[in-house]
Design an enzyme around this catalytic site. Structure first.
Site: not given
Ligand code: F6P
Length: 319
Positions: A21, A103, A127, A243, A250
Site C-alpha cells: 500500500r 535472503d 526470521d 509436552r 500460526i
Molecule cells: O522464512 C520464513 C519461514 O517461515 C521460516 O521461518 C521457515 O523455516 C520457513 O519459512 C517455512 O517455510 P514454508 O512456509 O515453505 O514451510
C-alpha cells in the site's frame, strides 16, 4: 521513472500488505504507474502483472499475508527462467522493481540488478535473518503472536506441573526464539547461535524442580531440533512430564503490529524515493532507529550479531 513494479517473495510476513500500500500510494502521488507482480519471481517469469491503484490497495494495511501472493521459485535460478523474467520486465516497460522478501529473494534481486534492472529490496521476513538491518518486516508481529500462545501454554503447563517445549521458526537465526524467550520468561532458550548441550538443559529442569518450580518453558528454534524429538529426550533423561508444541505457520499470519505497519510505511516510501532519485541496487533497512540503505551485495554481510547479552541475561533469570 514512469512505471514501478512490486513483488513479494519467499515466506509471507505480516506487514507486506501495508508495504505494498505504501509503495503504491507513494508512487501514484508522484504520477508513477504501479504494477503488482503476482506470486513473486514466478509471476515475473509468467508475466502475471496487475495494475495497482489507490483503491486496490485500500483496506489491506491491517491484514497479514500478501495480496500479491508469494512463492519460492527455483525456475528463476535457471538461465531460461531468468531470461524470461528479464524479457517480461522489458515488455511491460517496468523502469524500477521493488522486491519485498528475505535472503533468497534478495539473491534474486541482486542478479536482476547485475543484469541492469533498477531494483530496490525491502526486508520482509519473520526470521529477522538479514543482518545488515536491525529489523525485518513481520518479525515483531511473529514474536508477539508467539508470546500470546506461550501465555496460554503456561496456564495449562502450570496446572499440570509440566515442562513445555515450544518450537518456533526463524530458519538459522535465533532471534525469534531469543525474543520470545525473553518476553515470556522462558527457562531455557535453544538457538542455532549457541551450541546446544542437552545435559545442561536436563540439569536446569531438574534443578528447577528441586527449587519447587514445577512448570518450565523451553523455547526451541526449528533448526536445532524438533519439539517432539526433544520432548521425548527430556522425558527419558529426567523422568519429568513433558509436552511438545510446534507453533508452525500460526506465527506467520495475523494482523501486523503497529511497529510492523509503521516500518512498512517507512520502507515503502523510502524504496520509491530511492528509485525516483536514481539510487537503485539498494537494500533498505533500519539501523539505530533510522531508515537507511546499503548496496544490495552488502546486504548479506553479517554486521548485526546475535544478542548474546540478552541471551545471557535470560539465563540468569530462570531459576
Ligand atoms: O522464512 C520464513 C519461514 O517461515 C521460516 O521461518 C521457515 O523455516 C520457513 O519459512 C517455512 O517455510 P514454508 O512456509 O515453505 O514451510
Amino acid at each position: 521513472m514512469k512505471t514501478i513494479a512490486v513483488l513479494t517473495s519467499g515466506g509471507d510476513a505480516p506487514g507486506m500488505n501495508a508495504c505494498i500500500r505504501a509503495i503504491t500510494r507513494s508512487a501514484l502521488s508522484k504520477g508513477i504507474k504501479v504494477i503488482g507482480v503476482k506470486r513473486g519471481y514466478s509471476g515475473l517469469i509468467d508475466g502475471e502483472f496487475v495494475a495497482l491503484t489507490s483503491r486496490s490497495v485500500g483496506n489491506i494495511l491491517h491484514t497479514g499475508g500478501t495480496i500479491l501472493k508469494t512463492s519460492r521459485c527455483p525456475e528463476f535460478l535457471t538461465k531460461e527462467g531468468f531470461n524470461k523474467a528479464l524479457a517480461n520486465i522489458k515488455k511491460a516497460k517496468i523502469d524500477g522493481l521493488i522486491v519485498i522478501g528475505g535472503d533468497g529473494s534478495y539473491r534474486g534481486a541482486l542478479e536482476l540488478a547485475k543484469a541492469g534492472v533498477n531494483v530496490v529490496a525491502i526486508p520482509g521476513t519473520i526470521d529477522n535473518d538479514l543482518h545488515y538491518t536491525d529489523y525485518t518486516l513481520g518479525f515483531d508481529t511473529a514474536v508477539n503472536t508467539i508470546v500470546q500462545l506461550v501465555n496460554n501454554v503456561r496456564d495449562t503447563s502450570l496446572a499440570h506441573d509440566r515442562i513445555s517445549v515450544i518450537e518456533v521458526m526463524g530458519a538459522y537465526c535465533g532471534d525469534i526464539a531469543l525474543n520470545v524467550g525473553a518476553a515470556t520468561g522462558a527457562d531455557y532458550i535453544i538457538v542455532p547461535e549457541v551450541k546446544f548441550e542437552p545435559k545442561k538443559l536436563y540439569d536446569r529442569l531438574l534443578q528447577n524442580t528441586k527449587n519447587g518450580k514445577l512448570c518450565s518453558i523451553v523455547i526451541l528454534n526449528e533448526k536445532v531440533a524438533g519439539a517432539g524429538e526433544l520432548a521425548t529426550m527430556i522425558a527419558k533423561n529426567t523422568g519429568l512430564d513433558v509436552r511438545p508444541l510446534v507453533v508452525a505457520h500460526i506465527q506467520r499470519g495475523g494482523t501486523p503490529t503497529a511497529d510492523d505497519r509503521i516500518m512498512a510505511v517507512k520502507f515503502g516510501a523510502k524504496a520509491v524515493e530511492l528509485l525516483v532519485s536514481g539510487n537503485s541496487g539498494q537494500a533498505i533497512g533500519i539501523y539505530a532507529d533510522k531508515v537507511m540503505s546499503v548496496p544490495l551485495d552488502k546486504a548479506f554481510e553479517n554486521t548485526r550479531k546475535f544478542d548474546m547479552e540478552l541471551y545471557k541475561m535470560t539465563q540468569n533469570l530462570s531459576f
